[in-house]
Design a protein around this motif. Structure first.
Motif, short mmCIF file in Angstrom:
data_model
loop_
_atom_site.label_atom_id
_atom_site.label_comp_id
_atom_site.label_asym_id
_atom_site.label_seq_id
_atom_site.Cartn_x
_atom_site.Cartn_y
_atom_site.Cartn_z
N LEU A 1 29.28 65.06 36.89
CA LEU A 1 28.37 64.02 37.37
C LEU A 1 28.75 63.52 38.76
O LEU A 1 27.90 63.10 39.53
N HIS A 2 30.02 63.58 39.08
CA HIS A 2 30.56 62.98 40.31
C HIS A 2 29.76 63.30 41.58
O HIS A 2 29.48 62.38 42.37
N PRO A 3 29.36 64.56 41.85
CA PRO A 3 28.61 64.83 43.09
C PRO A 3 27.30 64.08 43.19
O PRO A 3 26.78 63.87 44.29
N ASN A 4 26.74 63.67 42.06
CA ASN A 4 25.47 62.96 42.06
C ASN A 4 25.62 61.44 42.18
O ASN A 4 24.63 60.73 42.32
N VAL A 5 26.85 60.95 42.10
CA VAL A 5 27.09 59.50 42.11
C VAL A 5 26.98 58.96 43.53
O VAL A 5 27.62 59.47 44.46
N LEU A 6 26.16 57.92 43.67
CA LEU A 6 26.01 57.26 44.97
C LEU A 6 27.33 56.64 45.39
O LEU A 6 27.84 56.90 46.49
N ARG A 7 27.88 55.80 44.55
CA ARG A 7 29.22 55.24 44.70
C ARG A 7 29.57 54.55 43.39
O ARG A 7 28.70 54.23 42.59
N TYR A 8 30.85 54.32 43.18
CA TYR A 8 31.29 53.68 41.94
C TYR A 8 31.40 52.17 42.17
O TYR A 8 32.21 51.70 42.96
N ASN A 9 30.56 51.42 41.46
CA ASN A 9 30.56 49.97 41.60
C ASN A 9 31.65 49.34 40.74
O ASN A 9 32.16 49.96 39.81
N ALA A 10 31.99 48.12 41.05
CA ALA A 10 32.93 47.38 40.22
C ALA A 10 32.24 46.79 39.00
O ALA A 10 32.81 46.69 37.92
N SER A 11 30.97 46.43 39.18
CA SER A 11 30.19 45.79 38.11
C SER A 11 29.15 46.75 37.55
O SER A 11 28.48 47.48 38.30
N GLY A 12 29.00 46.75 36.23
CA GLY A 12 28.02 47.65 35.60
C GLY A 12 26.59 47.31 35.94
O GLY A 12 25.77 48.20 36.16
N SER A 13 26.25 46.03 36.01
CA SER A 13 24.86 45.64 36.25
C SER A 13 24.39 45.93 37.66
O SER A 13 23.18 45.96 37.93
#
Length: 248
Positions: free
Chosen positions: A120-132
């Motif tokens: 999935l990683h290549p499709n991730v925009l960026r990893y947020n700190a908050s889920g919402s």
């Protein structure tokens, strides 16, 4: 939409190929101001005639044949490169739930769950700190898909983003039970116990919808709001909360 993401959602349409006419392309773009400048600079630099049409992320994806995501496998589609918003499982319970769901879908195999996240990683925009936060990113068309708890998406719809659509993975999905506990050594244990009792009361659990929070109440005497997800209509994985607890 970010400038670097423009190329990811661009739809290039050949508009002529005769020798007497310069090549021309049309770029589908979500950021009008940036696109106007970029296509002009592109034409000046290359000699290729270019124009653009303003499309939101959803419209652009619909023209590329992508339908709303309805499975975990759909999220791996290379056409979603940089288009999936999700938090990091080390900081977000939402993202950790998504990670542990993959383990359960693979018979408890944690290595398989991590392998899915690597795919999935290549499709991730960026990893947020908050889920919402992923709901807001999808609402503002910074991302095509946000992996969130369903009530966060419903809340975003009510905040003026009616084009958002809530979907659930057909393979099955995880869930959470909100936790409430009295910490050992609390300065005012009696008052804290009173708060715990009040938080579990019907009066307290009827407050959620007033702030656009449509999670299911844990108090069985409180009816679920009409905008809350219906567990009977969603395929859920057999979520073992104790097994899912990360090591201290």
């Amino acid at each position: 939409m970010r400038p670097l993401a423009i190329a990811l959602v661009a739809v290039l349409l050949a508009a002529g190929c005769s020798a007497q006419r310069r090549d021309k392309i049309t770029v589908a773009c979500g950021a009008s101001e940036r696109c106007s400048m970029m296509v002009k600079r592109f034409s000046d630099a290359t000699g290729v005639e270019a124009d653009f049409v303003r499309l939101s992320s959803g419209e652009a994806l619909a023209r590329r044949g992508l339908k709303p995501v309805r499975s975990w496998t759909d999220l791996l589609d290379e056409r979603l490169r940089g288009g999936v918003a999700i938090a990091h499982p080390a900081t977000s319970g939402t993202a950790y739930t998504a990670l542990w769901t993959q383990a359960l879908l693979n018979g408890g195999d944690q290595d398989a769950a991590l392998a899915y996240m690597r795919r999935l990683h290549p499709n991730v925009l960026r990893y947020n700190a908050s889920g919402s936060a992923a709901a807001v990113q999808a609402a503002k068309e910074e991302a095509a898909v946000g992996i969130v708890f369903s009530h966060d998406c419903v809340a975003a719809q009510e905040q003026g983003y009616p084009n958002l659509e809530v979907t659930f993975p057909q393979e099955g999905t995880g869930y959470e039970l909100g936790g409430l506990a009295l910490l050992s050594g609390a300065h005012s244990p009696a008052g804290a116990r009173t708060y715990v009792d009040w938080a579990l009361s019907g009066a307290s659990q009827r407050l959620g919808p007033l702030v656009r929070f449509y999670a299911l109440p844990t108090n069985t005497e409180v009816p679920a709001h009409s905008k809350a997800a219906d567990p009977a209509a969603v395929k859920l994985v057999p979520y073992d909360v104790e097994a899912a607890e990360p090591p201290a």
